[in-house]
Design a protein around this motif. Sequence first.
Motif, PDB file in Angstrom:
ATOM      1  N   LYS A  72       4.828  55.346  -1.947  1.00  0.00           N
ATOM      2  CA  LYS A  72       4.750  54.040  -2.589  1.00  0.00           C
ATOM      3  C   LYS A  72       6.117  53.651  -3.170  1.00  0.00           C
ATOM      4  O   LYS A  72       6.557  52.513  -3.028  1.00  0.00           O
ATOM      5  N   VAL A  73       6.757  54.626  -3.790  1.00  0.00           N
ATOM      6  CA  VAL A  73       8.083  54.349  -4.356  1.00  0.00           C
ATOM      7  C   VAL A  73       9.063  53.956  -3.259  1.00  0.00           C
ATOM      8  O   VAL A  73       9.809  52.987  -3.382  1.00  0.00           O
ATOM      9  N   VAL A  74       9.037  54.717  -2.165  1.00  0.00           N
ATOM     10  CA  VAL A  74       9.945  54.403  -1.061  1.00  0.00           C
ATOM     11  C   VAL A  74       9.697  52.980  -0.574  1.00  0.00           C
ATOM     12  O   VAL A  74      10.619  52.190  -0.372  1.00  0.00           O
ATOM     13  N   LYS A  75       8.448  52.646  -0.445  1.00  0.00           N
ATOM     14  CA  LYS A  75       8.117  51.318   0.069  1.00  0.00           C
ATOM     15  C   LYS A  75       8.522  50.217  -0.908  1.00  0.00           C
ATOM     16  O   LYS A  75       9.079  49.196  -0.525  1.00  0.00           O
ATOM     17  N   GLU A  76       8.257  50.477  -2.172  1.00  0.00           N
ATOM     18  CA  GLU A  76       8.631  49.477  -3.178  1.00  0.00           C
ATOM     19  C   GLU A  76      10.131  49.249  -3.212  1.00  0.00           C
ATOM     20  O   GLU A  76      10.600  48.125  -3.300  1.00  0.00           O
ATOM     21  N   GLU A  77      10.869  50.366  -3.116  1.00  0.00           N
ATOM     22  CA  GLU A  77      12.325  50.227  -3.179  1.00  0.00           C
ATOM     23  C   GLU A  77      12.883  49.555  -1.930  1.00  0.00           C
ATOM     24  O   GLU A  77      13.854  48.811  -1.993  1.00  0.00           O
ATOM     25  N   LEU A  78      12.263  49.845  -0.792  1.00  0.00           N
ATOM     26  CA  LEU A  78      12.678  49.164   0.438  1.00  0.00           C
ATOM     27  C   LEU A  78      12.456  47.659   0.306  1.00  0.00           C
ATOM     28  O   LEU A  78      13.304  46.846   0.670  1.00  0.00           O
ATOM     29  N   THR A  79      11.311  47.325  -0.242  1.00  0.00           N
ATOM     30  CA  THR A  79      10.973  45.914  -0.416  1.00  0.00           C
ATOM     31  C   THR A  79      11.974  45.237  -1.346  1.00  0.00           C
ATOM     32  O   THR A  79      12.493  44.164  -1.065  1.00  0.00           O
ATOM     33  N   GLU A  80      12.247  45.934  -2.430  1.00  0.00           N
ATOM     34  CA  GLU A  80      13.199  45.447  -3.421  1.00  0.00           C
ATOM     35  C   GLU A  80      14.577  45.206  -2.788  1.00  0.00           C
ATOM     36  O   GLU A  80      15.231  44.206  -3.017  1.00  0.00           O
ATOM     37  N   LEU A  81      14.952  46.164  -1.946  1.00  0.00           N
ATOM     38  CA  LEU A  81      16.256  46.098  -1.290  1.00  0.00           C
ATOM     39  C   LEU A  81      16.392  44.842  -0.440  1.00  0.00           C
ATOM     40  O   LEU A  81      17.477  44.289  -0.276  1.00  0.00           O
ATOM     41  N   PRO A 283       9.342  40.754   2.891  1.00  0.00           N
ATOM     42  CA  PRO A 283      10.037  42.033   2.701  1.00  0.00           C
ATOM     43  C   PRO A 283       9.086  43.221   2.743  1.00  0.00           C
ATOM     44  O   PRO A 283       9.425  44.276   3.269  1.00  0.00           O
ATOM     45  N   GLU A 284       7.901  43.025   2.213  1.00  0.00           N
ATOM     46  CA  GLU A 284       6.987  44.155   2.147  1.00  0.00           C
ATOM     47  C   GLU A 284       6.508  44.579   3.529  1.00  0.00           C
ATOM     48  O   GLU A 284       6.427  45.756   3.853  1.00  0.00           O
TER      49      GLU A 284
END
Length: 439
Positions: A72-81, A283-284
């Motif tokens: 979940k963290v990886v995905k959230e950070e990717l989205t954020e990026l 992004p998500e």
Amino acid sequence: LADRLQNTIQKIRGKGKINEADVKEMMREVRLALLEADVNFKVVKEFVKKVSERAVGQEVMKSLTPGQQVIKVVKEELTELMGGEQSKIAVSNRPPTVIMMVGLQGAGKTTTTGKLANLLRKKYNRNPMLVAADIYRPAAIQQLETLGKQLNMPVFSLGDQVSPVEIAKQAIAKAKEDHNDYVLIDTAGRLHVDEALMDELKQIKELSNPDEIFLVVDAMTGQDAVNVSKSFNELLGLTGVVLTKLDGDTRGGAALSIRSVTDTPIKFVGLGEKLDALESFHPERMASRILGMGDVLTLIEKAQANVDEEKAKEMQQKMRTASLTFDDFLEQLTQVRSMGPLDELLKMMPGANKIKGLNNLQVDEKQISHIEAIIKSMTKDEKIHPETINASRRKRIAKGSGTTVPEVNRLLKQFEDMKKMMKQMTASSPKGKKKGGFK
Ligand code: GDP
Ligand code: MG
């Protein structure tokens, strides 16, 4: 991109507890996966650092399902990026609003110009004018004119003897006269960023004072797309990026770097050659695609809205154990029909991008009713054991359903592929492994 990442994710997903070493191992894989996906190395470094910090933090370690939490963290950070969702288009308070389309040759500028005009009319009820300012590429003007005809929209052109700067100037005047509230300028591209091209674009910019400058980049070109974005942004100051050809088999890593290298939002994505194949950038969803998980969330949402929960659970169980029968398939099909086009749903399934034949698995509505008829012509036993359906049975089924033997063959093959896919998914999931281990 994601074979490697997916394996790690599968490994870590089911873990009850993880420690820093686990996180480290996973981050190593994430790093390699991102680099393989053509993501800029500086971006990768930053990213991994951020994720690691969060992953060894409280929120993950204390959670009951730390493996999932890391994902979940990886995905959230990717989205954020990749930034938030930014599909808004500027509106000038002194119309017309001018949008300049720039990019390398073949990136999809002309096509995207048409798509964008289509979107402006359909979604925002606007009345755009297209401007043919690529006077260099043979037939470029004609290409835009053809699009204009298809859309039934005005295309402004002065042939290929007048300078693009002049064309832009006159086009804007004409749009004012004709009350076109948007002017989309399709400019020329080169094979590489060069000075002459940039000079011309700069001049057009100065003169037409555009409200938006959209860079069109081909997602298939990977890291090159990032470099191109950087150059164009430095010279022109972009307001948005359109990433085209995402319908192809691209890794999508460019999307990650573009945002962080140019600090320009990706506003739209091109998903095909047709004029309606332009969508807002999510992004998500892109993060999911990059993670190779398929668009699981969207799929689940859709399923929840349409399939009752009991049945969905049962279905999931069957999918997991790959004990799917044609009866299930038919039921699934009926439910899925109310969810949207089948090939799109399949694309969202995790692991589906790994299955080669799936791209050819296009199912239209007419085909679905044929499929229904075919399944209904099978005996109970045949539905559970399709492998018993030999040549003469195939003939009988075709006759009984009013279809043809090739159609029956195709369905059997597709069903087989689908089962195979489920088996693969099961085999690589930790749960499936455990179950297998009892044998
Ligand atoms: P330009 O040189 O930048 O104006 O590029 P064009 O608009 O002429 O597009 C080049 C080629 O890419 C054409 O064959 C388009 O049909 C194709 N194309 C553009 N956008 C997409 C897309 O999103 N998906 C796919 N599959 N093809 C695209
Ligand atoms: Mg063009």
